[in-house]
Scaffold this motif. Structure first.
Motif, PDB file in Angstrom:
ATOM      1  N   LEU A 144      24.093 105.911 -24.626  1.00 32.85           N
ATOM      2  CA  LEU A 144      24.888 107.210 -24.697  1.00 32.85           C
ATOM      3  C   LEU A 144      25.413 107.357 -25.944  1.00 32.85           C
ATOM      4  CD1 LEU A 144      26.055 109.664 -23.301  1.00 32.85           C
ATOM      5  CD2 LEU A 144      28.144 108.251 -22.794  1.00 32.85           C
ATOM      6  N   PRO A 145      24.754 108.230 -26.968  1.00 26.83           N
ATOM      7  CA  PRO A 145      25.286 108.403 -28.227  1.00 26.83           C
ATOM      8  C   PRO A 145      26.594 108.853 -28.593  1.00 26.83           C
ATOM      9  CG  PRO A 145      23.260 109.580 -27.919  1.00 26.83           C
ATOM     10  CD  PRO A 145      23.720 109.300 -26.629  1.00 26.83           C
ATOM     11  N   MET A 146      27.184 108.271 -29.520  1.00 32.74           N
ATOM     12  CA  MET A 146      28.847 108.261 -29.787  1.00 32.74           C
ATOM     13  C   MET A 146      29.082 109.962 -29.758  1.00 32.74           C
ATOM     14  SD  MET A 146      31.229 106.490 -32.323  1.00 32.74           S
ATOM     15  CE  MET A 146      30.280 107.103 -33.831  1.00 32.74           C
ATOM     16  N   TYR A 147      27.976 110.584 -30.511  1.00 34.61           N
ATOM     17  CA  TYR A 147      28.481 111.924 -30.898  1.00 34.61           C
ATOM     18  C   TYR A 147      28.469 112.819 -29.456  1.00 34.61           C
ATOM     19  CZ  TYR A 147      27.447 116.795 -32.094  1.00 34.61           C
ATOM     20  OH  TYR A 147      27.680 118.268 -32.385  1.00 34.61           O
ATOM     21  N   GLU A 148      27.363 112.557 -28.470  1.00 36.25           N
ATOM     22  CA  GLU A 148      27.281 113.245 -27.182  1.00 36.25           C
ATOM     23  C   GLU A 148      28.548 112.755 -26.407  1.00 36.25           C
ATOM     24  OE1 GLU A 148      24.010 113.047 -24.955  1.00 36.25           O
ATOM     25  OE2 GLU A 148      22.533 113.155 -26.367  1.00 36.25           O
ATOM     26  N   TYR A 149      29.033 111.781 -26.459  1.00 37.52           N
ATOM     27  CA  TYR A 149      29.935 111.353 -25.704  1.00 37.52           C
ATOM     28  C   TYR A 149      31.356 112.046 -26.163  1.00 37.52           C
ATOM     29  CZ  TYR A 149      34.552 108.939 -24.361  1.00 37.52           C
ATOM     30  OH  TYR A 149      35.599 108.804 -23.690  1.00 37.52           O
ATOM     31  N   GLU A 150      31.391 112.029 -27.355  1.00 41.94           N
ATOM     32  CA  GLU A 150      32.667 112.915 -28.082  1.00 41.94           C
ATOM     33  C   GLU A 150      32.929 114.448 -27.856  1.00 41.94           C
ATOM     34  OE1 GLU A 150      35.221 112.828 -32.060  1.00 41.94           O
ATOM     35  OE2 GLU A 150      33.244 112.326 -32.467  1.00 41.94           O
ATOM     36  N   THR A 151      31.723 114.933 -28.154  1.00 38.94           N
ATOM     37  CA  THR A 151      31.598 116.401 -27.875  1.00 38.94           C
ATOM     38  C   THR A 151      31.125 116.930 -26.478  1.00 38.94           C
ATOM     39  OG1 THR A 151      29.128 116.171 -28.325  1.00 38.94           O
ATOM     40  CG2 THR A 151      30.464 116.697 -30.297  1.00 38.94           C
ATOM     41  N   LEU A 152      30.604 116.186 -25.612  1.00 41.90           N
ATOM     42  CA  LEU A 152      30.326 116.730 -24.205  1.00 41.90           C
ATOM     43  C   LEU A 152      30.993 115.925 -23.126  1.00 41.90           C
ATOM     44  CD1 LEU A 152      26.509 116.732 -24.783  1.00 41.90           C
ATOM     45  CD2 LEU A 152      27.802 118.693 -24.899  1.00 41.90           C
ATOM     46  N   TYR A 153      31.590 114.692 -23.306  1.00 40.69           N
ATOM     47  CA  TYR A 153      31.850 114.131 -21.942  1.00 40.69           C
ATOM     48  C   TYR A 153      33.210 113.419 -22.219  1.00 40.69           C
ATOM     49  CZ  TYR A 153      26.869 114.270 -21.144  1.00 40.69           C
ATOM     50  OH  TYR A 153      25.531 114.600 -21.010  1.00 40.69           O
ATOM     51  N   LYS A 154      33.946 113.305 -23.487  1.00 38.11           N
ATOM     52  CA  LYS A 154      35.131 112.586 -23.626  1.00 38.11           C
ATOM     53  C   LYS A 154      36.113 113.196 -22.712  1.00 38.11           C
ATOM     54  CE  LYS A 154      38.669 111.779 -27.069  1.00 38.11           C
ATOM     55  NZ  LYS A 154      39.041 112.150 -28.661  1.00 38.11           N
ATOM     56  N   ASP A 155      36.448 114.444 -22.620  1.00 38.59           N
ATOM     57  CA  ASP A 155      37.281 115.129 -21.810  1.00 38.59           C
ATOM     58  C   ASP A 155      37.126 114.728 -20.394  1.00 38.59           C
ATOM     59  OD1 ASP A 155      38.438 116.198 -24.204  1.00 38.59           O
ATOM     60  OD2 ASP A 155      37.654 118.019 -23.789  1.00 38.59           O
ATOM     61  N   CYS A 156      36.055 114.788 -19.832  1.00 40.42           N
ATOM     62  CA  CYS A 156      35.645 114.522 -18.544  1.00 40.42           C
ATOM     63  C   CYS A 156      36.022 112.869 -18.126  1.00 40.42           C
ATOM     64  CB  CYS A 156      34.134 114.496 -18.284  1.00 40.42           C
ATOM     65  SG  CYS A 156      33.728 114.133 -16.618  1.00 40.42           S
ATOM     66  N   PHE A 157      35.722 112.083 -19.097  1.00 39.56           N
ATOM     67  CA  PHE A 157      36.159 110.600 -19.055  1.00 39.56           C
ATOM     68  C   PHE A 157      37.583 110.493 -18.941  1.00 39.56           C
ATOM     69  CE2 PHE A 157      31.722 110.100 -19.775  1.00 39.56           C
ATOM     70  CZ  PHE A 157      31.381 108.478 -19.355  1.00 39.56           C
ATOM     71  N   ALA A 158      38.439 111.032 -19.936  1.00 40.20           N
ATOM     72  CA  ALA A 158      39.570 111.081 -19.789  1.00 40.20           C
ATOM     73  C   ALA A 158      40.395 111.685 -18.565  1.00 40.20           C
ATOM     74  CB  ALA A 158      40.141 111.839 -21.186  1.00 40.20           C
ATOM     75  N   GLN A 159      39.884 112.927 -18.188  1.00 38.01           N
ATOM     76  CA  GLN A 159      40.438 113.344 -16.979  1.00 38.01           C
ATOM     77  C   GLN A 159      40.672 112.492 -15.689  1.00 38.01           C
ATOM     78  OE1 GLN A 159      38.210 116.765 -15.595  1.00 38.01           O
ATOM     79  NE2 GLN A 159      39.126 116.922 -13.564  1.00 38.01           N
TER      80      GLN A 159
END
Length: 256
Positions: A127-142
């Motif tokens: 999972l690319p870091m950029y994709e995680y940060e821009t697409l999925y970070k908020d979902c993981f945090a939630q």
């Protein structure tokens, strides 16, 4: 704080994590193995969700993934099996696998289901870091799911600092840039690498994986990091007779 944070706040040395593939060697023993590992003294666990093209893994884990898929394992079934996880297992549990099945399942759905069954974090090597940060970070945090990033000997300092900034529990330090299943060779180059990362004084704990298969390797790794991960050696062990009953013997052979 989730269970990972609590673990590292209360015990931050000589931690042992054990990886195994869900659905291997038998389809319905995932939680049985997890429970036995906790009772034997493992500090946290990584349960692999199998994928047909596990590019970061060596033959042992590749074979276990294929056998698990042949047995019928998939993410839907894994989450069904984990429904009673927290009735039997109290230590932190991570899921480890590849982006393709997670994205096919739906990342939002994946995070929600992982949180529902009591998973604390995920490791997705591709999972690319950029994709995680821009697409999925908020979902993981939630859903309070920690995303674990991997660092290799070739990772630049600026990227490591960025990983440290984005991480919320620990950083997975690969002992080498090879695939899983090798042996930890602590020569000058590896020692320099481990020391370089340790001297960066990152805010997140470090856990070393790849090549940890006996007590000597575990002791070498934990001299530089908060813990170490055993994967291929345990997956090999699961092919032996009476593996469930003998898990305490395996954990003792690593931790002493």
């Amino acid at each position: 704080m989730n269970r990972l944070n609590q673990l590292f706040n209360t015990k931050n040395k000589n931690l042992l994590s054990v990886y195994f593939t869900a659905g291997y060697p038998e389809l319905n023993t995932t939680v049985d193995i997890a429970e036995a590992l906790e009772k034997a003294g493992a500090d946290f666990l990584e349960i692999g969700f199998p994928y047909s093209d596990p590019v970061a893994d060596g033959p042992t884990i590749q074979n276990s993934s294929q056998k698990a898929l042949d047995n019928g394992m998939n993410l839907n079934l894994l989450f069904e099996q984990l429904a009673d996880l927290r009735k039997r297992v109290s230590i932190p549990v991570l899921l480890m696998g590849y982006a393709n099945p997670m994205v096919q399942y739906g990342v939002e759905r994946f995070c929600a289901k992982a949180a529902e069954v009591g998973v604390d974090g995920v490791i997705v090597p591709d999972l690319p870091m950029y994709e995680y940060e821009t697409l999925y970070k908020d979902c993981f945090a939630q859903h309070k799911i920690s995303n674990i990033f991997l660092v290799t000997p070739q990772t630049a300092e600026a990227r490591i600092r960025k990983i440290d900034e984005l991480s919320s529990s620990f950083i997975y330090l690969l002992s080498s840039a090879s695939i899983t299943g090798g042996s930890l060779e602590l020569g000058d180059v590896t020692e320099t690498y481990f020391k370089r990362i340790k001297d960066m004084e990152l805010k997140n704990p470090l856990v070393i994986g790849f090549g940890i298969g006996n007590k000597a390797a575990f002791d070498k790794a934990t001299a530089y990091a908060n813990g170490a991960i055993v994967g291929s050696a345990f997956v090999k062990f699961l092919a032996e007779d009476n593996y469930l009953q003998r898990i305490p013997e395996f954990v003792k052979s690593i931790k002493g």
